[in-house]
Design a protein around this motif. Structure first.
Motif, PDB file in Angstrom:
ATOM      1  N   ARG A  27      35.112  49.017  39.157  1.00 21.63           N
ATOM      2  CA  ARG A  27      35.832  47.800  39.246  1.00 21.63           C
ATOM      3  C   ARG A  27      37.158  47.948  38.273  1.00 21.63           C
ATOM      4  N   ASP A  28      36.957  48.592  37.246  1.00 26.52           N
ATOM      5  CA  ASP A  28      38.290  48.529  36.389  1.00 26.52           C
ATOM      6  C   ASP A  28      39.030  49.741  37.013  1.00 26.52           C
ATOM      7  N   GLN A  29      38.511  50.695  37.689  1.00 25.92           N
ATOM      8  CA  GLN A  29      39.411  51.817  38.594  1.00 25.92           C
ATOM      9  C   GLN A  29      39.989  51.064  39.645  1.00 25.92           C
ATOM     10  N   GLY A  30      39.419  50.244  40.228  1.00 25.35           N
ATOM     11  CA  GLY A  30      39.945  49.444  41.517  1.00 25.35           C
ATOM     12  C   GLY A  30      40.951  48.167  41.384  1.00 25.35           C
ATOM     13  N   HIS A  31      40.776  47.549  40.126  1.00 30.81           N
ATOM     14  CA  HIS A  31      41.376  46.219  39.874  1.00 30.81           C
ATOM     15  C   HIS A  31      41.814  46.105  38.518  1.00 30.81           C
ATOM     16  N   GLY A  32      41.736  47.327  37.724  1.00 28.90           N
ATOM     17  CA  GLY A  32      42.245  46.996  36.312  1.00 28.90           C
ATOM     18  C   GLY A  32      41.868  45.693  35.631  1.00 28.90           C
ATOM     19  N   ARG A  33      42.564  44.967  34.935  1.00 33.04           N
ATOM     20  CA  ARG A  33      42.173  43.925  34.027  1.00 33.04           C
ATOM     21  C   ARG A  33      42.049  42.497  34.781  1.00 33.04           C
ATOM     22  N   LEU A  34      42.464  42.531  36.183  1.00 32.04           N
ATOM     23  CA  LEU A  34      42.923  41.414  37.037  1.00 32.04           C
ATOM     24  C   LEU A  34      41.513  40.898  37.481  1.00 32.04           C
ATOM     25  N   VAL A  35      41.318  39.530  37.366  1.00 29.67           N
ATOM     26  CA  VAL A  35      40.116  38.943  37.979  1.00 29.67           C
ATOM     27  C   VAL A  35      40.697  37.749  38.676  1.00 29.67           C
ATOM     28  N   SER A  36      40.524  37.465  39.821  1.00 27.96           N
ATOM     29  CA  SER A  36      41.107  36.708  40.744  1.00 27.96           C
ATOM     30  C   SER A  36      40.341  35.462  41.098  1.00 27.96           C
ATOM     31  N   TYR A  37      41.129  34.267  41.494  1.00 26.19           N
ATOM     32  CA  TYR A  37      40.407  33.278  42.239  1.00 26.19           C
ATOM     33  C   TYR A  37      41.331  32.608  43.026  1.00 26.19           C
ATOM     34  N   SER A  38      40.703  31.539  43.891  1.00 30.90           N
ATOM     35  CA  SER A  38      41.519  30.807  44.858  1.00 30.90           C
ATOM     36  C   SER A  38      41.491  29.411  44.445  1.00 30.90           C
ATOM     37  N   ARG A  39      42.648  28.682  44.343  1.00 34.67           N
ATOM     38  CA  ARG A  39      42.406  27.118  44.140  1.00 34.67           C
ATOM     39  C   ARG A  39      42.315  26.289  45.462  1.00 34.67           C
ATOM     40  N   LYS A  40      41.282  25.815  45.633  1.00 34.72           N
ATOM     41  CA  LYS A  40      40.846  25.365  47.014  1.00 34.72           C
ATOM     42  C   LYS A  40      40.595  23.910  46.935  1.00 34.72           C
ATOM     43  N   VAL A  41      40.608  23.225  48.365  1.00 37.56           N
ATOM     44  CA  VAL A  41      39.855  22.334  48.545  1.00 37.56           C
ATOM     45  C   VAL A  41      38.575  22.546  49.312  1.00 37.56           C
ATOM     46  N   PHE A  42      37.585  22.022  49.259  1.00 38.06           N
ATOM     47  CA  PHE A  42      36.238  22.184  49.907  1.00 38.06           C
ATOM     48  C   PHE A  42      36.238  20.923  51.208  1.00 38.06           C
ATOM     49  N   VAL A  43      36.199  21.543  52.338  1.00 34.96           N
ATOM     50  CA  VAL A  43      36.129  20.489  53.554  1.00 34.96           C
ATOM     51  C   VAL A  43      34.676  20.683  54.395  1.00 34.96           C
ATOM     52  N   PRO A  44      33.896  19.800  54.168  1.00 36.04           N
ATOM     53  CA  PRO A  44      32.611  19.862  54.903  1.00 36.04           C
ATOM     54  C   PRO A  44      32.831  19.129  56.304  1.00 36.04           C
ATOM     55  N   LEU A  45      33.251  19.741  57.204  1.00 36.30           N
ATOM     56  CA  LEU A  45      33.790  19.267  58.710  1.00 36.30           C
ATOM     57  C   LEU A  45      32.635  18.533  59.240  1.00 36.30           C
ATOM     58  N   THR A  46      31.551  19.090  59.319  1.00 34.71           N
ATOM     59  CA  THR A  46      30.297  18.551  59.602  1.00 34.71           C
ATOM     60  C   THR A  46      29.130  19.211  59.011  1.00 34.71           C
ATOM     61  N   ARG A  47      28.233  18.410  58.558  1.00 35.09           N
ATOM     62  CA  ARG A  47      26.953  18.895  57.979  1.00 35.09           C
ATOM     63  C   ARG A  47      25.631  19.088  59.070  1.00 35.09           C
ATOM     64  N   LEU A  48      26.168  18.685  60.027  1.00 37.24           N
ATOM     65  CA  LEU A  48      25.241  19.049  61.278  1.00 37.24           C
ATOM     66  C   LEU A  48      24.950  20.582  61.435  1.00 37.24           C
ATOM     67  N   CYS A  49      23.813  20.970  61.922  1.00 38.37           N
ATOM     68  CA  CYS A  49      23.650  22.318  62.139  1.00 38.37           C
ATOM     69  C   CYS A  49      22.518  22.481  63.067  1.00 38.37           C
ATOM     70  N   ARG A  50      22.604  23.358  63.954  1.00 38.49           N
ATOM     71  CA  ARG A  50      21.402  23.727  64.864  1.00 38.49           C
ATOM     72  C   ARG A  50      20.329  24.572  64.391  1.00 38.49           C
ATOM     73  N   ASN A  51      20.528  25.252  63.258  1.00 37.15           N
ATOM     74  CA  ASN A  51      19.721  26.227  62.286  1.00 37.15           C
ATOM     75  C   ASN A  51      18.806  25.162  61.529  1.00 37.15           C
TER      76      ASN A  51
END
Length: 798
Positions: A27-51
């Motif tokens: 991990r350090d070899q590929g990304h050094g000291r950086l740890v990322s995240y995304s600031r988001k809103v969670f939109v549950p467009l529908t909670r209906l599901c066929r499964n």
């Protein structure tokens, strides 16, 4: 297969501590000291599901109050709330094809004007893009190839967890029984289609639902093989099962922390250093350092607005708390978009053209999110420069790569490309360390003096036969435009401006222009004669390497011979402009008909050999990245080691507002403020001790930005300018002149000592200095309209 068997044995038999150590190293070899995240809103467009997944509490039936589709205005209300909270991602999560199971789902979709869930999702994403600044990421489950293509036009990334490649989990009594979309072959086909269509894709596995560790390895290997073919898996999620009430697996045992850490480490070892691997922090809220130590480099999407609708019992961590936990583990938290940096930096390949523009304008040079509104030339206060929050007397920990590069630079050693890149990518404490080290070197080299020259910029024509994609200054011979008409100054106007500049205390006139199709080498010589006839003692700092090459070619003589003629006619020094970025990968896009890197360096070296000093510049913040900046600095350093001919290094941040390449959606909004400050600091370190002077541009950085650069390695404020037209054409709003009194006020405000200089860093005569303080207001300039005419003057050599 043999390799996978060996890897499987290793993962199943090695002690956990050994696996964790190897995963952290990768991990350090590929990304050094950086740890990322995304600031988001969670939109549950529908909670209906066929499964009918036995562990799922997200899916609801139509009888439940949540068993419906969100209406467009409900979605937009959520999105706008996220936008106000600084979110950049709209994460759409929904059930698989509920219209295939529920008549009520079909009826709801029909009311919205759609036949399928995917069609409705696409229309909603399009509205979010049109009406907000958010970038959609969608998790709609299994998709057809056609559906993936439709969604690619309205979202920057897509996702679907593989969960497991073990078919037995679809059997009676298992977690996926009764869930047709959880068949591994079906899910793998969606992943395959996404790769073939060039979609940045998120996937991963769900652990603790009845699979074995060997089956986890098989699942990860299947994902790895797909990624090896298509390169599209931007992120791998290792998600631990959480038992939820009112589900068939409500009493099933959850995987323990060691099991989760083993799986994260296995994923890192299977995928290698560069893959982005995350484990949702809200599902293991007391184990942040342990998850980092297991090999993750991303915390996933974190919402300051909406709950985790899939795991409502597990609240998102506070972002500032997450930052502190990350720092406590020796890492740096950095914000990203819904699309990961490597894919954002290659948007032409990975995004629909309509979205590529939005992505490019939202990122910094490394592909992470731009987190402030500052851009070069805008009349916006720069963001407050980060300062250490460590207690007095303590030095904040910095990354080993940054620490080593600083130490080598301070010893005057040539840094490698990777070391310079590490300095350019510095953030937070690393950023502060780079700036502090640069300032210390500056103080040792030049003390507290900040120098500037009283000069006049004189652009004799804006007609240019070249079509650099960044340039807002040049005009065709008969064009007008936002920044005025095409012009070609009469020699009388050139002489008038030179005499006026001298009367106002100038010691230098800086002359550059477009490559006018009627100009020859004789034209440049005639311009020199005009200046020297008007004011014999004026230093002429003129003609970019491109103009020199053009002039020599039109006269049919060598560059060296032409430079000798220019020198003998009174040329004092050359601006090292037209360099842009000295890397042909960049130049092929940015200015394909200009000099290439080698040709630019050859002209500059010829100037140095002819006894003419030059500046060195870089124009940065458009399509290039830290590796290109590193190559540029190394080229300048090596030239300086050979010739010693550079007087100063001048970073010129790209001003985007009127640039054609920006309008076409191909360029960023200039460098971020962090990057702009670092360009000065890293240049100070990378060019030490060969180049003593680092200049900052008050025109592009603004007075406040320039003052901060003076704390970060710069020791020179350039010229007072009198008439600045090139940056003004690009849209900068910082004025056309900074008179000596204002220049010195800025320098003293930075706690430094102002000192006028000549172009070549000599002392300024007292009468010149007095004249500069007593300068009368400038008279209006006259822009002689461009026409096809040859200047009178010297004949070409035969």
């Amino acid at each position: 297969m043999h390799r996978d068997l060996e890897l499987s044995r290793l993962l199943l038999n090695e002690p956990l501590d050994a696996l964790l150590g190897e995963a952290a190293r990768l991990r350090d070899q590929g990304h050094g000291r950086l740890v990322s995240y995304s600031r988001k809103v969670f939109v549950p467009l529908t909670r209906l599901c066929r499964n009918r997944c036995h562990y799922c509490a997200f899916a609801k039936t139509p009888e439940h109050s949540a068993g419906r589709f969100l209406a467009p205005e409900e979605v937009l209300e959520i999105a706008r709330a996220g936008e106000r909270a600084g979110c950049r991602e709209a994460l759409f999560t929904l059930g698989d094809k509920p219209e295939l199971r529920y008549p009520s789902a079909r009826e709801q979709l029909k009311r919205f004007g759609h036949r399928t869930t995917v069609a409705y999702l696409a229309s909603i994403c399009e509205r979010v893009i049109r009406e907000t600044s958010l970038l959609p990421h969608v998790n709609p489950g299994v998709l057809s190839r056609a559906d993936i293509a439709v969604l690619r036009r309205v979202c920057v990334s897509q996702g679907m967890m593989l969960e497991s490649s073990a078919e037995r989990l679809c059997g009676r009594g298992q977690a996926h029984y009764g869930s047709p979309d959880k068949l591994p072959a079906v899910r793998l086909q969606t992943l395959r289609d996404a790769g073939e269509l060039g979609v940045p894709f998120t996937s991963g596995i769900l652990i603790g639902i009845g699979e074995t560790r060997s089956e986890r390895i098989d699942s990860l290997a299947a994902l790895r093989d797909l990624h090896a073919r298509h390169g599209h898996l931007q992120e791998l999620i290792i998600q631990n099962f959480r038992a939820k009430p009112d589900t068939r697996m409500s009493h099933a045992a959850e995987p323990d922390l060691d099991d989760l850490r083993w799986t994260i480490a296995a994923a890192r070892i299977i995928f290698g250093a560069r893959m982005n691997i995350q484990a949702p922090p809200n599902l293991t809220p007391d184990a942040y350092p342990l998850l980092l130590a297991a090999g993750i480099n991303d915390w996933g999407g974190i919402s300051p607005v909406t709950p985790d609708h899939v795991n409502p019992e597990a609240p998102w961590p506070d972002i500032e708390a997450l930052r502190k936990h990350t720092q406590a583990a020796g890492k740096l938290l950095v914000e990203r978009l819904a699309v990961y940096p490597a894919y954002a930096c290659d948007s032409e390949r990975w995004q629909d053209p309509a979205l590529a523009q939005r992505v490019v304008r939202s990122v910094d040079a490394s592909g992470y999110a731009r987190t402030d509104a500052w851009s070069p030339g805008l009349d916006i206060d720069p963001p407050v420069r980060a300062r250490s929050t460590a207690p007095a007397g303590r030095i904040p920990a910095i990354g080993p790569e940054v620490c080593q590069a600083i130490a080598r630079a301070r010893d005057g050693m040539e840094l490698g490309e990777a070391e310079i890149v590490a300095l350019f990518e510095a953030r937070d404490g690393d950023f502060e360390a780079v700036c502090t080290a640069a300032d210390q070197v500056r103080r040792e080299i030049s003390g507290d003096d900040v120098r500037y020259v009283v000069n006049r910029n004189l652009s004799y024509t804006n007609v240019c036969s070249f079509r650099c994609r960044f340039c807002a200054f040049s005009k065709a011979s008969n064009s007008g435009g936002l920044r005025g008409p095409a012009y070609d100054l009469a020699l009388e106007e050139v002489a008038r401006r030179v005499r006026e500049a001298w009367a106002r205390g100038a010691t230098e006139v800086c002359m550059q222009g477009g490559i006018h199709p009627d100009y020859t080498g004789a034209t440049y010589l005639e311009l020199l004669h005009t200046v020297k006839d008007a004011v014999p003692d004026m230093h002429v700092h003129a003609f970019s390497p491109l103009e020199v090459a053009h002039g020599a070619a039109t006269l049919g003589i060598s560059v060296g011979a032409f430079l000798s003629r220019l020198r003998d006619a009174g040329l004092g020094s050359l601006p090292g402009t037209a360099a842009e970025v000295l890397d042909d990968e960049v130049r092929a896009v940015l200015c394909p008909d200009k000099l290439n890197t080698g040709q630019w360096l050859d002209v500059v070296e010829a100037a140095h050999n002819a006894g003419l000093r030059t500046t060195a510049t870089i124009m940065y913040g458009h399509i290039e990245g830290p590796r290109h900046w590193a190559r540029h600095l190394l080229a300048i350093r090596r030239m300086q080691a050979r010739t010693g001919g550079f007087t100063e290094f001048v970073p010129l941040p790209f001003v985007h507002m009127e640039a054609p390449i920006y309008f076409k959606g191909l360029a960023r909004k200039g460098p971020t403020f962090r990057e702009a400050v670092l360009m000065h600091a890293v240049a100070r370190l990378a060019l030490h001790p060969l180049l003593a002077n680092i200049q900052t541009s008050w025109v592009k950085m603004g007075p406040q930005g320039a003052a901060i650069c003076l704390e970060s390695g710069a020791n020179d404020l350039g010229g007072t300018l009198m008439n600045e037209s090139i940056s003004r054409s690009a849209g900068t709003r910082h004025g056309q002149e900074l008179p000596p009194a204002n220049m010195e006020e800025l320098i003293r405000g930075a706690g430094r000592v102002p000192q006028q200089r000549t172009t070549l860093y000599g002392q300024v005569a007292e009468d010149r200095r007095r004249a500069s303080y007593a300068a009368q207001p400038l008279t209006p300039v006259v822009l002689t309209p461009a026409s096809r005419r040859a200047r009178a003057g010297l004949e070409p050599a035969h």
